[in-house]
Design an enzyme around this catalytic site. Sequence first.
Site, mmCIF file in Angstrom:
data_model
loop_
_atom_site.group_PDB
_atom_site.id
_atom_site.type_symbol
_atom_site.label_atom_id
_atom_site.label_comp_id
_atom_site.label_asym_id
_atom_site.label_seq_id
_atom_site.Cartn_x
_atom_site.Cartn_y
_atom_site.Cartn_z
ATOM 1 N N GLY A 109 -4.857 -1.328 -3.567
ATOM 2 C CA GLY A 109 -4.969 -0.261 -2.569
ATOM 3 C C GLY A 109 -3.884 0.772 -2.745
ATOM 4 N N VAL B 35 0.293 0.752 2.479
ATOM 5 C CA VAL B 35 -0.051 -0.609 2.904
ATOM 6 C C VAL B 35 0.657 -1.632 2.019
ATOM 7 C CG1 VAL B 35 -1.935 -2.263 3.200
ATOM 8 C CG2 VAL B 35 -2.264 0.136 3.839
ATOM 9 N N GLU C 216 -1.784 -3.727 -7.087
ATOM 10 C CA GLU C 216 -2.523 -2.817 -7.962
ATOM 11 C C GLU C 216 -2.745 -1.523 -7.191
ATOM 12 O OE1 GLU C 216 -3.005 -3.486 -11.046
ATOM 13 O OE2 GLU C 216 -2.315 -5.553 -10.902
#
Length: 471
Positions: free
Chosen positions: A186, A190, A208
């Site tokens: 994402g 986050v 990733e």
Amino acid sequence: MQKYCKDLYDRCYGKHMSRTLVPISFRISLLKLLLSSLESHKEDICDALHADLHKSTGEALLTEYLPCREDLRDAISNLKEWVKPRSLKTPIFLKPKCKAALSPEPIGPVFVISPWNYPFSLAFIPVIGAIASGNPVVLKASTQTENTTKILREVFRAIDVPVVEGDSKYATELLKYRWAHIFYTGGPRVARTIYSEAAKHLTPVSLELGGKSPCIVSNKADINKIAKRIVFGKFSNAGQTCVAPDYIVVVASVAKELVTKIQEVLKQFYSAEPSKLDSGFGHVVSKRRYDHLCQLIATSKREHDEDSVTYTGSVACDPAIKFIAPHIVFPCAPDSCLLKEEIFGPILPVVCVDSFEAAIDFVCRDMKASYEAKPLAVYLFTNDPKEMTKAKVIPGGSFVVNECNVQAGMSSIPFGGIGESGIGGYHGKWSFDTFSHLRPTVVRYGRIELDKGVRYPPYNAKKIKMLEKTM
């Protein structure tokens, strides 16, 4: 919700404790069941991806279904080889009968959090690695692509992998537990939260992410050949691809030819009207993303001459179907808003420079302005080997010459970023290693000691001299 998450974790942890070293035959049987389930749901997967992102069947097969099948087949074919202990060199004073090796072992419960842009493959492939490594796994799929998430649940039902469909509160709750590994795909914002939560238990993570992947086009490149590769890399999935070339830096002498060719290829790929429902061009995932991209286009129009911002077809944007046409900004101003953040949409800025060296300087300066954030990929188009060597000074997760995005679909190489664009790599054997503990094992046989006791005290001058020779 709390009870559901606790039960889910307890069940996952219980599986690990009941079979800490999962037999290889059992893992292969699970992978074969998963392959059968995947193949039986092929049409459902394509239909779900079309419903969520308007992906054509061809694009869904090429970018989602086939990479999953390839990775799964790779694991089934090679798992017996991957699990073998890897022999290591031993020091001379432990010879003649001493063996050292790295033995891959399961690490324990794995938590995978997958994104919405490639909602099937980016959920499926990490789970393959966790299963191949002998670990139980819980998958938190995206709520923005609900049709694909439902199909994921059906596919994984065959091997009893739970798929959590709730909103972000479920992920937040599950992050409170002590996982053996957390795998997230994402954005950086986050990712920082996940990293922070993982640190409370010292849990290793794979992140990733993405970044502004540059695409340098030299005047020594074959413009006719490369235009198709750039269009495919940038505009597949309506530009919502983490490894997509985010912007082009092109030598001025071939800039106009390149842009003209890109516009021609766009019409070949998606017809003259990409907004048509049968054009094969993808749509933006949500109204929030749609509004953000429209705002970027509006701002870039204020920054540039009206003729600099062009789009393919007669419809620029359609909020009813969350459609945004392929936009090209040429020439793009070096201080444009489009160069300040990852675009993640069908907007391609093209910056002109005087020389190949100037292109490298521009990209490196752009990274420095972004606090040296390293992109997920660096793309270079040239037929000059010397230019290929020069461009390697640009840092990034991967370095790709005369192609776009292909590295993300190869199970033979690790896929991942560096720094702001990610931590760790996966695919194929690299996924297996990510979710395994490579446990060092040392075994010594026999009674003979070649070192003649030099490693034991007391240490005199003679022993010290002999030690220096043996080490």
